[in-house]
Write a protein that holds these residues in place. Sequence first.
Motif, PDB file in Angstrom:
ATOM      1  N   ALA A  99       0.715  -1.174  -0.037  1.00 25.62           N
ATOM      2  CA  ALA A  99       0.009  -0.135  -0.024  1.00 25.62           C
ATOM      3  C   ALA A  99       0.971   1.293   0.073  1.00 25.62           C
ATOM      4  CB  ALA A  99      -0.976   0.029   1.142  1.00 25.62           C
ATOM      5  N   GLY A 100       2.233   1.392   0.138  1.00 25.52           N
ATOM      6  CA  GLY A 100       3.082   2.286   0.114  1.00 25.52           C
ATOM      7  C   GLY A 100       3.334   3.005  -1.259  1.00 25.52           C
ATOM      8  N   GLY A 101       2.716   2.616  -2.396  1.00 23.07           N
ATOM      9  CA  GLY A 101       2.862   3.151  -3.469  1.00 23.07           C
ATOM     10  C   GLY A 101       4.146   2.553  -4.488  1.00 23.07           C
ATOM     11  N   VAL A 102       4.449   1.426  -3.946  1.00 20.60           N
ATOM     12  CA  VAL A 102       5.431   0.722  -5.153  1.00 20.60           C
ATOM     13  C   VAL A 102       4.875  -0.547  -5.353  1.00 20.60           C
ATOM     14  CG1 VAL A 102       7.740  -0.459  -5.188  1.00 20.60           C
ATOM     15  CG2 VAL A 102       7.744   1.698  -3.861  1.00 20.60           C
ATOM     16  N   ASP A 103       4.729  -0.797  -6.770  1.00 26.18           N
ATOM     17  CA  ASP A 103       3.949  -2.092  -7.137  1.00 26.18           C
ATOM     18  C   ASP A 103       4.617  -3.439  -6.534  1.00 26.18           C
ATOM     19  OD1 ASP A 103       5.753  -1.616  -9.609  1.00 26.18           O
ATOM     20  OD2 ASP A 103       5.359  -3.574  -9.326  1.00 26.18           O
ATOM     21  N   GLU A 104       3.649  -4.222  -6.368  1.00 28.80           N
ATOM     22  CA  GLU A 104       3.893  -5.482  -5.681  1.00 28.80           C
ATOM     23  C   GLU A 104       4.893  -6.255  -6.290  1.00 28.80           C
ATOM     24  OE1 GLU A 104       0.221  -7.245  -4.049  1.00 28.80           O
ATOM     25  OE2 GLU A 104       1.506  -8.522  -2.783  1.00 28.80           O
ATOM     26  N   SER A 105       4.737  -6.502  -7.700  1.00 29.49           N
ATOM     27  CA  SER A 105       5.736  -6.944  -8.485  1.00 29.49           C
ATOM     28  C   SER A 105       7.116  -6.660  -8.136  1.00 29.49           C
ATOM     29  CB  SER A 105       5.574  -7.257  -9.715  1.00 29.49           C
ATOM     30  OG  SER A 105       5.575  -5.825 -10.352  1.00 29.49           O
ATOM     31  N   THR A 106       7.504  -5.325  -7.945  1.00 32.01           N
ATOM     32  CA  THR A 106       8.850  -4.908  -7.611  1.00 32.01           C
ATOM     33  C   THR A 106       9.182  -5.127  -6.197  1.00 32.01           C
ATOM     34  OG1 THR A 106       8.500  -2.731  -9.219  1.00 32.01           O
ATOM     35  CG2 THR A 106      10.108  -2.594  -7.653  1.00 32.01           C
ATOM     36  N   LEU A 107       8.235  -5.175  -5.431  1.00 32.60           N
ATOM     37  CA  LEU A 107       8.774  -5.603  -3.913  1.00 32.60           C
ATOM     38  C   LEU A 107       8.844  -6.791  -4.095  1.00 32.60           C
ATOM     39  CD1 LEU A 107       6.025  -3.758  -1.948  1.00 32.60           C
ATOM     40  CD2 LEU A 107       8.541  -2.848  -2.199  1.00 32.60           C
ATOM     41  N   ASP A 108       8.488  -7.944  -4.622  1.00 32.41           N
ATOM     42  CA  ASP A 108       8.500  -9.226  -4.809  1.00 32.41           C
ATOM     43  C   ASP A 108       9.813  -9.466  -5.491  1.00 32.41           C
ATOM     44  OD1 ASP A 108       6.187  -9.883  -3.794  1.00 32.41           O
ATOM     45  OD2 ASP A 108       5.084 -10.414  -5.469  1.00 32.41           O
ATOM     46  N   ALA A 109      10.416  -8.751  -6.576  1.00 31.69           N
ATOM     47  CA  ALA A 109      11.563  -9.086  -6.966  1.00 31.69           C
ATOM     48  C   ALA A 109      12.800  -8.623  -6.065  1.00 31.69           C
ATOM     49  CB  ALA A 109      11.694  -8.261  -8.443  1.00 31.69           C
ATOM     50  N   CYS A 110      12.473  -7.553  -5.444  1.00 30.71           N
ATOM     51  CA  CYS A 110      13.543  -7.226  -4.355  1.00 30.71           C
ATOM     52  C   CYS A 110      13.476  -8.278  -3.137  1.00 30.71           C
ATOM     53  CB  CYS A 110      13.237  -5.824  -3.966  1.00 30.71           C
ATOM     54  SG  CYS A 110      13.197  -4.567  -5.038  1.00 30.71           S
ATOM     55  N   HIS A 111      12.528  -8.609  -2.909  1.00 30.86           N
ATOM     56  CA  HIS A 111      12.705  -9.857  -1.654  1.00 30.86           C
ATOM     57  C   HIS A 111      13.239 -11.015  -2.048  1.00 30.86           C
ATOM     58  CE1 HIS A 111       9.907 -12.076   1.255  1.00 30.86           C
ATOM     59  NE2 HIS A 111      11.256 -12.150   1.615  1.00 30.86           N
ATOM     60  N   ALA A 112      12.975 -11.416  -3.588  1.00 33.61           N
ATOM     61  CA  ALA A 112      13.512 -12.646  -3.856  1.00 33.61           C
ATOM     62  C   ALA A 112      15.039 -12.390  -4.165  1.00 33.61           C
ATOM     63  CB  ALA A 112      13.059 -12.994  -5.534  1.00 33.61           C
ATOM     64  N   ARG A 113      15.514 -11.308  -4.643  1.00 35.17           N
ATOM     65  CA  ARG A 113      16.993 -10.978  -4.670  1.00 35.17           C
ATOM     66  C   ARG A 113      17.719 -10.953  -3.610  1.00 35.17           C
ATOM     67  NH1 ARG A 113      20.969 -12.260  -6.173  1.00 35.17           N
ATOM     68  NH2 ARG A 113      22.701 -11.008  -6.819  1.00 35.17           N
TER      69      ARG A 113
END
Lengths: 167, 128
Positions: B37-51
């Motif tokens: 909900a913080g304005g960054v799309d979830e797929s971007t967050l998921d990619a950062c998490h995975a990395r």
Amino acid sequence: MARVRSPKGGLTPFDHQPPLWEAFNRYYGTLWSDGVVDDPTKEVGRLRNARVTGCGICKNLRFATAREQGLEEEYVELIDDAYADSELPHRWKLAARLADALIADARVDGELRAALLAEFTAAEIVELTATIATAIAFSKASVAFGAPDEMPLVVVPTPKIDGDVVR
Amino acid sequence: MTWLREQAAGGTALDRVFGLRPNAYARFTELLDALPAGGVDESTLDACHARIDALLRFEPDPTTALDLDDAQRAAVGYAEQYALDPHGLRDSDFEALHDHFTDAQLATLTLAVAMYDALARFSVALEV
């Protein structure tokens, strides 16, 4: 110019996102103020990280309850690279060793595992690990945002579940 | 399999380990759930998490196989540098990040990356 600007009237860039900032405060405050590990032990882990990570803000903050419960400045001075041979209590040395492991590659070797299991319950190890890992990760935000290398030593309230967070 | 001698009840390994401190785990889960909900799309967050998770586990970079756009690549690069050595971040890195993200989005991205870093270190240390 700041690498990431704070909003007007805000203290940190995280004030751009009040619900997230509040959620973080609740989490970090729960680790500190609704826990099973004494505050000085967690504080030693936090301060060991602050020194290794080089967070100018974190290393000069002292959480009040840790100091009240016995982590005086003479002990804090011992949390340097020679802490293993210092007069720090065994329990605090373990917190510093765990911090060093978490900062490096997060691997906990067999000797440290055995020492942790002999000193702490499983729930205490979880809380200590989560607290130090969070301190490590969050202190990097200050570094990333370009915080100053040094600041005056400040004793601040220990994070509370509904309170402001301090790094 | 964790080396801890006790575990909580739960459906996942993380539930069983972090669940030994149920209140803290609940607050952590709430924070992770709130990040999109913080304005960054979830797929971007998921990619950062995975990395970050792969970095700490010494596994190959899973984001190389993803079809990421320039903003997502910049976010993953930031996540990587943040986790490995935040002192290596330069003013120019943030100037580049600002080509894709606002200050408010960078606040979200940084908090997300920090929590993914904490979770990965916690998980590796306790063999979750």
